[in-house]
Design a protein around this motif. Structure first.
Motif, short mmCIF file in Angstrom:
data_model
loop_
_atom_site.label_atom_id
_atom_site.label_comp_id
_atom_site.label_asym_id
_atom_site.label_seq_id
_atom_site.Cartn_x
_atom_site.Cartn_y
_atom_site.Cartn_z
N SER A 183 64.30 68.15 71.17
CA SER A 183 64.44 69.27 70.24
C SER A 183 64.34 70.62 70.95
O SER A 183 65.10 71.55 70.65
CB SER A 183 63.40 69.19 69.13
OG SER A 183 62.08 69.18 69.66
N THR A 207 78.38 69.12 64.95
CA THR A 207 76.99 68.68 65.05
C THR A 207 76.61 67.84 63.84
O THR A 207 77.17 68.00 62.75
CB THR A 207 76.04 69.89 65.16
OG1 THR A 207 74.70 69.41 65.30
CG2 THR A 207 76.13 70.80 63.95
N ASP A 209 73.27 67.78 63.26
CA ASP A 209 71.93 68.32 63.08
C ASP A 209 71.95 69.60 62.23
O ASP A 209 72.52 70.61 62.63
CB ASP A 209 71.32 68.62 64.45
CG ASP A 209 69.83 68.90 64.40
OD1 ASP A 209 69.40 69.66 63.51
OD2 ASP A 209 69.09 68.37 65.25
#
Length: 254
Positions: A183, A207, A209
């Motif tokens: 992260s 992405t 995320d």
């Protein structure tokens, strides 16, 4: 967004991509997709595997051409260009951060970053100067003479981003650039991409995320080749999913 403006670096208008057209194995990878991105804007594309995200990047960067609609990069329509001319435009205008990095193991960090400029005919001394500046931009200039195997995953990713930023690149395409990182390293990579866009590049990010998508100015969500949702006034004239599909993802993955 109501239409193309003079400042848009990338314009995709009703772009579609069909693989194996006219055969029983015909696959619609992308359907009637429209998007305009100007310098200083970062757009995130999200969706499950097979939704068309990578196809958007391939069309935007000239790695592939649409089977319908049009893609215009830096004022040039890609559909009418030969493979050689598309490659030349891509080397000049597009930086691509691949999910698997694609660093050359036998080359040092600075040599990896120099490579696309040398392939474009730039003198070695000039390419090295530009490469060192790009490595400095991503804060790994002190690692210039190390080989990829001597670098951490986060450091390798920064080198890959430097390669995408080196020289007069105006469009940065990033395919899951943080997928293999923890992260903290992922957030550092997003900070670098955001800074480059704020400095005047146009950016297109794929992405999964939601935290990384939050760095973008706009988000578009795909499913089965269709746009099923957007954040911001992003898409005009897009193909929409059949009834029921939007409801399946409403409030779901961002």
């Amino acid at each position: 967004m109501t239409g193309q403006t003079a400042g848009d670096l990338l314009r995709m208008t009703d772009a579609g991509r069909v693989h194996h057209a006219g055969t029983p194995a015909e696959v619609h990878a992308l359907r009637s997709f429209s998007l305009a991105v100007a310098p200083g804007e970062l757009v995130a594309v999200m969706g499950p595997s097979g939704s068309g995200k990578s196809t958007v990047l391939h069309l935007a960067g000239g790695l592939d051409v649409p089977t319908s609609g049009e893609v215009v990069l830096d004022g040039v329509s890609l559909g009418g260009l030969s493979v050689r001319k598309r490659a030349a435009l891509r080397r000049r205008a597009v930086g691509y951060v691949f999910q698997d990095l694609n660093l050359v193991p036998a080359l040092t960090a600075v040599e990896n970053v120099m490579l696309p400029r040398e392939l474009d005919g730039v003198a070695t001394s000039t390419a090295r100067t530009e490469a060192l500046a790009a490595l400095e931009e991503v804060d790994v200039a002190d690692l210039a003479d190390r080989f990829p195997e001597e670098l951490s995953g986060g450091q390798q990713q920064r080198v890959a981003i430097a390669r995408a930023l080196v020289g007069p690149r105006r469009l940065v395409l990033a395919d899951e650039p943080t997928g293999a990182l923890d992260s903290l390293a992922g957030e550092a990579v997003m900070k670098v991409l955001r800074a480059r866009v704020d400095a005047g590049a146009a950016g297109l990010l794929v992405t999964h995320d939601a935290q990384h998508a939050a760095w973008a100015d706009r988000v578009v969500r795909l499913r089965d080749g269709f746009v099923v949702g957007t954040t911001g006034d992003l898409v005009h004239g897009v193909g929409r999913a059949p009834a029921g599909v939007v409801g399946d993802v409403a409030g779901g993955q961002r």
